[in-house]
Design a protein around this motif. Sequence first.
Motif, PDB file in Angstrom:
ATOM      1  N   VAL A   1      19.040 -67.678   3.308  1.00 56.10           N
ATOM      2  CA  VAL A   1      17.850 -66.832   3.417  1.00 56.10           C
ATOM      3  C   VAL A   1      17.089 -67.240   4.673  1.00 56.10           C
ATOM      4  O   VAL A   1      16.860 -68.421   4.910  1.00 56.10           O
ATOM      5  CB  VAL A   1      16.951 -66.977   2.167  1.00 56.10           C
ATOM      6  CG1 VAL A   1      15.630 -66.252   2.357  1.00 56.10           C
ATOM      7  CG2 VAL A   1      17.670 -66.439   0.948  1.00 56.10           C
ATOM      8  N   LEU A   2      16.734 -66.244   5.483  1.00 58.43           N
ATOM      9  CA  LEU A   2      15.927 -66.464   6.676  1.00 58.43           C
ATOM     10  C   LEU A   2      14.510 -65.999   6.397  1.00 58.43           C
ATOM     11  O   LEU A   2      14.320 -64.954   5.777  1.00 58.43           O
ATOM     12  CB  LEU A   2      16.457 -65.647   7.857  1.00 58.43           C
ATOM     13  CG  LEU A   2      17.733 -66.075   8.527  1.00 58.43           C
ATOM     14  CD1 LEU A   2      18.031 -65.134   9.688  1.00 58.43           C
ATOM     15  CD2 LEU A   2      17.641 -67.495   9.033  1.00 58.43           C
ATOM     16  N   THR A   3      13.553 -66.735   6.883  1.00 59.29           N
ATOM     17  CA  THR A   3      12.181 -66.293   6.728  1.00 59.29           C
ATOM     18  C   THR A   3      11.339 -66.704   7.916  1.00 59.29           C
ATOM     19  O   THR A   3      11.489 -67.805   8.439  1.00 59.29           O
ATOM     20  CB  THR A   3      11.545 -66.827   5.427  1.00 59.29           C
ATOM     21  OG1 THR A   3      10.195 -66.387   5.370  1.00 59.29           O
ATOM     22  CG2 THR A   3      11.608 -68.323   5.332  1.00 59.29           C
ATOM     23  N   GLY A   4      10.499 -65.793   8.339  1.00 55.59           N
ATOM     24  CA  GLY A   4       9.558 -66.091   9.396  1.00 55.59           C
ATOM     25  C   GLY A   4       8.298 -66.708   8.836  1.00 55.59           C
ATOM     26  O   GLY A   4       7.401 -67.100   9.562  1.00 55.59           O
ATOM     27  N   TYR A   5       8.201 -66.794   7.527  1.00 51.08           N
ATOM     28  CA  TYR A   5       6.992 -67.274   6.871  1.00 51.08           C
ATOM     29  C   TYR A   5       7.126 -68.699   6.369  1.00 51.08           C
ATOM     30  O   TYR A   5       6.145 -69.386   6.209  1.00 51.08           O
ATOM     31  CB  TYR A   5       6.615 -66.325   5.728  1.00 51.08           C
ATOM     32  CG  TYR A   5       6.402 -64.933   6.262  1.00 51.08           C
ATOM     33  CD1 TYR A   5       5.194 -64.566   6.825  1.00 51.08           C
ATOM     34  CD2 TYR A   5       7.430 -64.011   6.256  1.00 51.08           C
ATOM     35  CE1 TYR A   5       5.007 -63.307   7.353  1.00 51.08           C
ATOM     36  CE2 TYR A   5       7.254 -62.748   6.778  1.00 51.08           C
ATOM     37  CZ  TYR A   5       6.038 -62.394   7.327  1.00 51.08           C
ATOM     38  OH  TYR A   5       5.865 -61.157   7.858  1.00 51.08           O
ATOM     39  N   GLY A   6       8.328 -69.137   6.089  1.00 45.06           N
ATOM     40  CA  GLY A   6       8.588 -70.529   5.746  1.00 45.06           C
ATOM     41  C   GLY A   6       7.891 -71.062   4.509  1.00 45.06           C
ATOM     42  O   GLY A   6       7.611 -72.242   4.431  1.00 45.06           O
ATOM     43  N   ALA A   7       7.603 -70.225   3.545  1.00 43.20           N
ATOM     44  CA  ALA A   7       6.919 -70.692   2.343  1.00 43.20           C
ATOM     45  C   ALA A   7       7.894 -71.408   1.419  1.00 43.20           C
ATOM     46  O   ALA A   7       8.981 -70.909   1.142  1.00 43.20           O
ATOM     47  CB  ALA A   7       6.268 -69.523   1.616  1.00 43.20           C
ATOM     48  N   ILE A   8       7.505 -72.580   0.948  1.00 49.26           N
ATOM     49  CA  ILE A   8       8.351 -73.364   0.061  1.00 49.26           C
ATOM     50  C   ILE A   8       8.632 -72.600  -1.230  1.00 49.26           C
ATOM     51  O   ILE A   8       9.742 -72.622  -1.745  1.00 49.26           O
ATOM     52  CB  ILE A   8       7.712 -74.732  -0.237  1.00 49.26           C
ATOM     53  CG1 ILE A   8       7.774 -75.593   1.016  1.00 49.26           C
ATOM     54  CG2 ILE A   8       8.401 -75.429  -1.391  1.00 49.26           C
ATOM     55  CD1 ILE A   8       7.081 -76.934   0.889  1.00 49.26           C
ATOM     56  N   ALA A   9       7.635 -71.898  -1.742  1.00 45.71           N
ATOM     57  CA  ALA A   9       7.812 -71.170  -3.008  1.00 45.71           C
ATOM     58  C   ALA A   9       8.932 -70.147  -2.912  1.00 45.71           C
ATOM     59  O   ALA A   9       9.761 -70.028  -3.817  1.00 45.71           O
ATOM     60  CB  ALA A   9       6.514 -70.485  -3.401  1.00 45.71           C
ATOM     61  N   THR A  10       8.977 -69.413  -1.816  1.00 42.78           N
ATOM     62  CA  THR A  10      10.024 -68.407  -1.687  1.00 42.78           C
ATOM     63  C   THR A  10      11.376 -69.061  -1.442  1.00 42.78           C
ATOM     64  O   THR A  10      12.400 -68.560  -1.900  1.00 42.78           O
ATOM     65  CB  THR A  10       9.694 -67.407  -0.568  1.00 42.78           C
ATOM     66  OG1 THR A  10       9.380 -68.128   0.620  1.00 42.78           O
ATOM     67  CG2 THR A  10       8.528 -66.527  -0.957  1.00 42.78           C
ATOM     68  N   ALA A  11      11.376 -70.198  -0.756  1.00 43.19           N
ATOM     69  CA  ALA A  11      12.630 -70.915  -0.547  1.00 43.19           C
ATOM     70  C   ALA A  11      13.166 -71.424  -1.881  1.00 43.19           C
ATOM     71  O   ALA A  11      14.367 -71.319  -2.155  1.00 43.19           O
ATOM     72  CB  ALA A  11      12.415 -72.074   0.418  1.00 43.19           C
ATOM     73  N   VAL A  12      12.285 -71.951  -2.706  1.00 40.42           N
ATOM     74  CA  VAL A  12      12.696 -72.425  -4.026  1.00 40.42           C
ATOM     75  C   VAL A  12      13.229 -71.255  -4.855  1.00 40.42           C
ATOM     76  O   VAL A  12      14.272 -71.365  -5.507  1.00 40.42           O
ATOM     77  CB  VAL A  12      11.521 -73.124  -4.758  1.00 40.42           C
ATOM     78  CG1 VAL A  12      11.840 -73.364  -6.211  1.00 40.42           C
ATOM     79  CG2 VAL A  12      11.187 -74.431  -4.063  1.00 40.42           C
ATOM     80  N   ALA A  13      12.535 -70.131  -4.811  1.00 39.63           N
ATOM     81  CA  ALA A  13      12.991 -68.944  -5.541  1.00 39.63           C
ATOM     82  C   ALA A  13      14.367 -68.511  -5.050  1.00 39.63           C
ATOM     83  O   ALA A  13      15.244 -68.160  -5.845  1.00 39.63           O
ATOM     84  CB  ALA A  13      11.984 -67.804  -5.391  1.00 39.63           C
ATOM     85  N   ALA A  14      14.580 -68.541  -3.742  1.00 44.72           N
ATOM     86  CA  ALA A  14      15.869 -68.137  -3.176  1.00 44.72           C
ATOM     87  C   ALA A  14      16.991 -69.047  -3.657  1.00 44.72           C
ATOM     88  O   ALA A  14      18.068 -68.587  -4.044  1.00 44.72           O
ATOM     89  CB  ALA A  14      15.793 -68.151  -1.650  1.00 44.72           C
ATOM     90  N   VAL A  15      16.737 -70.348  -3.661  1.00 44.51           N
ATOM     91  CA  VAL A  15      17.759 -71.309  -4.102  1.00 44.51           C
ATOM     92  C   VAL A  15      18.024 -71.152  -5.598  1.00 44.51           C
ATOM     93  O   VAL A  15      19.168 -71.220  -6.050  1.00 44.51           O
ATOM     94  CB  VAL A  15      17.349 -72.742  -3.724  1.00 44.51           C
ATOM     95  CG1 VAL A  15      18.267 -73.762  -4.358  1.00 44.51           C
ATOM     96  CG2 VAL A  15      17.339 -72.903  -2.206  1.00 44.51           C
ATOM     97  N   LYS A  16      16.980 -70.908  -6.373  1.00 48.71           N
ATOM     98  CA  LYS A  16      17.149 -70.741  -7.815  1.00 48.71           C
ATOM     99  C   LYS A  16      18.035 -69.546  -8.159  1.00 48.71           C
ATOM    100  O   LYS A  16      18.765 -69.580  -9.144  1.00 48.71           O
ATOM    101  CB  LYS A  16      15.792 -70.567  -8.505  1.00 48.71           C
ATOM    102  CG  LYS A  16      15.070 -71.863  -8.746  1.00 48.71           C
ATOM    103  CD  LYS A  16      13.795 -71.625  -9.521  1.00 48.71           C
ATOM    104  CE  LYS A  16      13.082 -72.913  -9.815  1.00 48.71           C
ATOM    105  NZ  LYS A  16      11.820 -72.684 -10.532  1.00 48.71           N
ATOM    106  N   ILE A  17      17.956 -68.483  -7.349  1.00 44.15           N
ATOM    107  CA  ILE A  17      18.773 -67.305  -7.664  1.00 44.15           C
ATOM    108  C   ILE A  17      20.121 -67.322  -6.957  1.00 44.15           C
ATOM    109  O   ILE A  17      20.884 -66.380  -7.074  1.00 44.15           O
ATOM    110  CB  ILE A  17      18.041 -65.977  -7.388  1.00 44.15           C
ATOM    111  CG1 ILE A  17      17.693 -65.839  -5.910  1.00 44.15           C
ATOM    112  CG2 ILE A  17      16.838 -65.831  -8.271  1.00 44.15           C
ATOM    113  CD1 ILE A  17      17.179 -64.465  -5.556  1.00 44.15           C
ATOM    114  N   GLY A  18      20.417 -68.411  -6.234  1.00 45.21           N
ATOM    115  CA  GLY A  18      21.770 -68.546  -5.726  1.00 45.21           C
ATOM    116  C   GLY A  18      21.955 -68.741  -4.238  1.00 45.21           C
ATOM    117  O   GLY A  18      23.084 -68.905  -3.781  1.00 45.21           O
TER     118      GLY A  18
END
Length: 183
Positions: free
Chosen positions: A88-105
Amino acid sequence: MDDGLVEIGEDNSLLLVDDDAPFRLRLARAMERRGFRPIPAESVAEGLQVARDTPPAYAVVDLRLEDGNGLDVVEALREARPDCRVIVLTGYGAIATAVAAVKIGAIDYLAKPADADDVEKALRTRGEQKPPPPEHPMSADRVRWEHIQRVFELCDRNVSETARRLNMHRRTLQRILTKRSPR
């Protein structure tokens, strides 16, 4: 291989979902030179279509797209092809969204602007390897911002609920959310 990276394999299909056309085209060309077969998509709808019709072996998905959230594409890819290696690429770098991305695969996330070397390394790194510690850890302002973003995501992006939980005035929270993340 002794460099700690896995081979690309026979199926080298790579879905690239990003609404930034110049970035998507540059990354596609660079990844093609590295042995991948890029499949460009500029929206969640296109990414979902590819995930349903011809699920790729690899994927790089932007988090925020004009027509929705890239995490929807990540979920569809994991359902269609559980062995798909998704970044997942993000220009926002929020840990919460990164954690969500990893949790869903997703296997990893990278902050934009990420170059092709970073993307290739993330796609090919073995799952059991740990990344090295950061050379430049986050500042206290950045940690605070990340915490606010995490609570905001956990509250389903509801500003009023997030402000209540953080014991913060709603307008103050809105101002913080509109600013770019601190370094």
